[in-house]
Design a protein around this motif. Structure first.
Motif, PDB file in Angstrom:
ATOM      1  N   THR A 115       0.692  -1.218  -6.647  1.00 38.72           N
ATOM      2  CA  THR A 115       1.355  -2.009  -5.652  1.00 38.72           C
ATOM      3  C   THR A 115       2.476  -2.812  -6.251  1.00 38.72           C
ATOM      4  O   THR A 115       2.638  -2.897  -7.456  1.00 38.72           O
ATOM      5  N   ASP A 165      -5.018  -0.099   1.086  1.00 41.04           N
ATOM      6  CA  ASP A 165      -4.821  -0.540  -0.297  1.00 41.04           C
ATOM      7  C   ASP A 165      -3.827  -1.690  -0.371  1.00 41.04           C
ATOM      8  O   ASP A 165      -4.036  -2.674  -1.095  1.00 41.04           O
ATOM      9  N   ALA A 170      -3.377   4.230   2.238  1.00 45.21           N
ATOM     10  CA  ALA A 170      -2.345   3.456   1.544  1.00 45.21           C
ATOM     11  C   ALA A 170      -2.157   2.090   2.191  1.00 45.21           C
ATOM     12  O   ALA A 170      -1.961   1.083   1.502  1.00 45.21           O
ATOM     13  N   THR A 171      -2.209   2.051   3.516  1.00 47.95           N
ATOM     14  CA  THR A 171      -2.101   0.772   4.214  1.00 47.95           C
ATOM     15  C   THR A 171      -3.246  -0.157   3.842  1.00 47.95           C
ATOM     16  O   THR A 171      -3.050  -1.349   3.585  1.00 47.95           O
ATOM     17  N   LEU A 182       3.479   2.966   6.316  1.00 47.08           N
ATOM     18  CA  LEU A 182       3.244   3.783   5.125  1.00 47.08           C
ATOM     19  C   LEU A 182       2.854   5.212   5.488  1.00 47.08           C
ATOM     20  O   LEU A 182       2.765   6.074   4.616  1.00 47.08           O
ATOM     21  N   SER A 190     -11.895   2.781   2.337  1.00 49.09           N
ATOM     22  CA  SER A 190     -11.121   1.538   2.347  1.00 49.09           C
ATOM     23  C   SER A 190     -12.023   0.339   2.594  1.00 49.09           C
ATOM     24  O   SER A 190     -11.816  -0.737   2.015  1.00 49.09           O
TER      25      SER A 190
END
Length: 453
Positions: free
Chosen positions: A2, A255, A252-253, A247, A297
């Motif tokens: 990130t 994370d 990914a969002t 994203l 997640s």
């Protein structure tokens, strides 16, 4: 990684280069600025021609030129733009807004060129000077080498053709290393680090809010994302009850939300006067992570919260997150109910789970574990073309399988080295008195822990 991860260590620009300058031919300021003037004229001519041929492209070039000039004059602006804009444009497909490249790639390329140009104009000598790498940096380069050069040499030795997809995937880790380098050299003091942390949190809040509204199908957000952020033009990927946000990928969002939650926890300690704002943002990040509708997640969120509590020596955080989790369950009840319905299948497992496992059994594991391919990897490309898939491809979707597929045992070993070196250095940094650098180190530690699990 990130945006907060690249700020985890103390790397002032003054300490990036060390050693005595070498003797080189004289290259004074007058010649540098003459060359810069000629370059500006050529760019102006090119922009004028582009306006007549392709107006939209000309607008993009004009924006890039403005960014180029400003970043050349103010290097820290490059880091701010990269951290602030990348999460908002990363999901736009290649070629949609910019020919050949993704907008996020074009942004990073423009900023990198601007920083290089500005550095050359400010230098008093053309001497080459050595760069001293830290262990996490050396490990990152090792990952890039093992994911590009090693598997492609092995492909040539086996007589397999290197496809365009392999070349594109071979550049991915080098692109990440380049993004890291941009922030490393452009952010040079504590005040700039603190600005980057706040930019990351604010942009993360925007991404999280969009993900929540998308998962609940509110305010036409799904339609907007389908217009600009549909992966490979497949609009169905953004019109289900999962928050992929800008994203274009739910995992990914999530994370991004977890990493920014770690940044927020550090800011809670460093900037207590902002706690009235940080509290609601924490709830937003938790909601954003859960709105992704990913079991992995949700597990990562729990691991991240536990890691934050351990590293900050603040176990009360665990009790604080209990009522927040209750609020998240109430708000995102439709999303959670939809995901739990997957366990009512004949196999007792969600179709997405069994589908991923079947893909590994059918497309990846047979080739990976035949002919000793797991030793040096199969190929850089982490996907195979499949006609019946809406996107046209099947991805590996298993991190440790990808390590062996994309670089074999060397890539796996490089990853272990990277995790070990990064955790060690960030842990040492967080043990000191909390300040902006320690907040970035906290986010790095939590991010690497979550990624590894």
């Amino acid at each position: 990684m990130t945006s907060a991860s690249v700020l985890a260590r103390r790397w002032p620009a003054a300490t990036v280069f060390t050693g005595a300058p070498l003797r080189t031919p004289r290259f004074d300021g007058a010649w540098r600025y003459r060359l810069a003037s000629v370059a500006c004229v050529l760019v102006a001519l090119g922009a004028g021609t582009a306006c007549a041929v392709r107006p939209r492209l000309a607008l993009v070039l004009a924006l890039c030129l403005i960014v180029f000039v400003l970043v050349s004059l103010y290097p820290a602006l490059g880091g701010y733009l990269l951290i602030g804009l990348t999460p908002l444009i990363a999901g736009i497909d290649r070629g949609n807004a910019v020919p050949v490249l993704r907008p996020s790639e074009a942004l990073a390329l423009a900023i990198g060129l601007a920083l290089t140009t500005g550095a050359l104009l400010r230098r008093r000598t053309g001497a080459a000077q050595p760069v001293r790498l830290s262990r996490p940096e050396a490990a990152l380069i090792a990952i890039a080498v093992c994911n590009s050069i090693v598997p492609m040499l092995w492909m040539l030795a086996r007589g397999e053709a290197i496809a365009r997809d392999d070349l594109l995937y071979a550049l991915v880790m080098w692109k990440f290393a380049g993004i890291y380098l941009i922030v490393r050299v452009s952010i040079t003091n504590r005040a700039q680090v603190m600005r980057c942390l706040w930019i990351s949190v604010c942009v993360g809040a925007v991404v999280g809010a969009i993900a929540i509204m998308q998962s609940l199908n509110k305010f036409g957000v799904s339609h907007f994302l389908a217009t600009y952020y549909a992966p490979f033009g497949y609009t169905g990927a953004v019109q289900h009850a999962r928050g992929s946000s800008t994203l274009a990928l739910p995992a990914a969002t999530a994370d991004l939300m977890i990493y920014n939650l770690a940044v927020l926890a550090g800011l809670w300690i460093v900037a207590p006067r902002w706690r009235a704002l940080l509290g609601p943002l924490g709830l937003l990040f938790i909601l954003g992570a859960l709105s992704a509708g990913e079991f992995s997640s949700a597990i990562g969120l729990v691991i991240g919260i536990c890691a934050i509590a351990v590293i900050t020596s603040y176990p009360r955080l665990l009790s604080i997150f209990v009522p927040i989790a209750g609020i998240a369950f109430i708000v995102l009840r439709p999303v959670i109910a939809t995901r739990l319905q997957g366990f009512q299948s004949l196999s007792g497992l969600p179709v997405s789970w069994t589908g991923r496992l079947n893909n590994l059994h059918n497309y990846f594991w047979p080739k990976l574990f035949s002919d000793w391919n797991y030793v040096l990897g199969v190929r850089p490309s982490a996907r195979v073309p499949v006609a019946y898939q809406a996107t046209g491809y099947v991805w590996i979707e298993s991190g440790y399988t990808w390590l062996l597929w994309g670089g074999g045992i060397p890539l796996f070993a490089a990853f272990v080295w990277f995790v070990s070196a990064t955790l060690r250095s960030s842990w040492v940094e967080t043990r000191r008195r909390f300040q902006p650098l320690n907040v970035a180190a906290l986010a790095t530690f939590v991010g690497v822990i979550v990624m590894t699990f």
